[in-house]
Design a protein around this motif. Sequence first.
Motif, short mmCIF file in Angstrom:
data_model
loop_
_atom_site.label_atom_id
_atom_site.label_comp_id
_atom_site.label_asym_id
_atom_site.label_seq_id
_atom_site.Cartn_x
_atom_site.Cartn_y
_atom_site.Cartn_z
N LYS A 54 52.88 -8.31 6.91
CA LYS A 54 52.19 -7.06 7.23
C LYS A 54 50.86 -7.00 6.47
O LYS A 54 50.66 -7.65 5.45
CB LYS A 54 53.04 -5.85 6.85
N THR A 55 49.92 -6.19 7.00
CA THR A 55 48.61 -6.02 6.37
C THR A 55 48.52 -4.64 5.74
O THR A 55 48.79 -3.63 6.39
CB THR A 55 47.48 -6.20 7.40
N ILE A 56 48.15 -4.62 4.46
CA ILE A 56 47.96 -3.36 3.74
C ILE A 56 46.49 -3.25 3.36
O ILE A 56 45.75 -4.25 3.39
CB ILE A 56 48.84 -3.29 2.47
N ARG A 57 46.07 -2.05 3.02
CA ARG A 57 44.70 -1.85 2.54
C ARG A 57 44.74 -1.45 1.07
O ARG A 57 45.38 -0.47 0.71
CB ARG A 57 43.97 -0.79 3.37
N ILE A 58 44.06 -2.24 0.26
CA ILE A 58 43.89 -1.92 -1.16
C ILE A 58 42.47 -1.39 -1.30
O ILE A 58 41.51 -2.15 -1.18
CB ILE A 58 44.12 -3.15 -2.05
N GLY A 59 42.36 -0.10 -1.54
CA GLY A 59 41.04 0.53 -1.42
C GLY A 59 40.63 0.48 0.03
O GLY A 59 41.30 1.04 0.91
N GLN A 60 39.54 -0.23 0.32
CA GLN A 60 39.09 -0.41 1.70
C GLN A 60 39.31 -1.82 2.22
O GLN A 60 38.97 -2.13 3.36
CB GLN A 60 37.60 -0.05 1.81
#
Length: 405
Positions: free
Chosen positions: A174-180
Amino acid sequence: MFWESVLIALEGLRANKLRSALTMLGIIIGVGAVIAMVSIGLGVQQRVQSSIASLGSNLLIVMPGSNSPSGGVRLAAGSNITLTRRDAQAISREIAGINYAAPAVSRTFQVIYGNQNWNTSVQGTTPEFLPIRDFAVAAGTFFSSSDDATRNRVAVLGQTVASNLFGNVSPLGKTIRIGQAPFRVIGILASKGQSSMGHDQDDMIIIPLATAQDRLLGITYVNSISIQVENEKIIDQVQENVTSLLRTRHRLAPNVENDFTVRNLTALMATMQETTGTITLFLGAVAAISLLVGGIGIMNIMLVSVTERTREIGIRKALGATFNNILTQFIVEATVISVTGGCIGILLGIAGARVVSLIAGWSTVISSLAILGAFGVSVIIGLFFGIYPARQAALLDPIDALRYE
């Protein structure tokens, strides 16, 4: 005569149940309190030791910033910018006795997946992080050196982050966003639990160091360097060598303070063991005071018993009982009281430690040494405080004893 004295003592306890119970109460409370307090102290000591050990074995941590500057405002360790990745590479390359050295940066970010978000610590480091900090991968894989070199946006999640963002769904791939910035999840760390300071070691995300520096933080320095030494015998020497190497690399003059701090977690553990050991000893000593009070209670009751049984003592002497016979009888009675109270106190202490563990959630360690020690002291106290009343009884003149009303 000895076993006859024991039987007489037990018969006396049964005949005066309330008085016997009150006499034993001090011993019961004393033994129980010693066992319970020592168990709590040992539990705290064990928890501190396991928490520090969970950070890694034979570990040195280098932080930027000095512990004792000569003047001015001191920056907290880790807040300065005096360490670089090249320092870590030089330590690993030039100092003998080191297994791994891993530089790291960290910062708190909001992490988003779908409509879920979580604030957590994001650490950029190298693959050496796993063996140094004794972490394991529960699912998926850890990133490689090539991921670090190519600045890949890959992430390994701690258990706390994974459960809060994904619940029961597997986050792998899965893809997460750390900050932007988007990151692909490639692994999940095995749970480590809380540290000795109450910090959740599973509440973090690990990403490659170069990715964190270039694509997330925009920095060239590192916040710390973790070093695993081959064995604890050489850890002090390695610490000195690391200090000398970094002073040389940072071109510090002999009269200039270090612009870094090398922390020895083995020394920290020894200090914590000494501190918690002292606390445990103090708790046990305070609880042992009630044993002394219990001994005074035994002496008091035995003196009353001598007075009540003056005619009995006179009759026994008239029938041929010797000084030693009377002395033994009353010493055995005092010892029986203390031994019985000690046995009950042991059960009470173990039960108390268990109850504290269940209700307060504290870890307790039942020590056989504490049990034997408390019981042994209770027996000695019974003997010691029983000698004076026994001697008073044995010295009674049989004629005066027979006339006593």
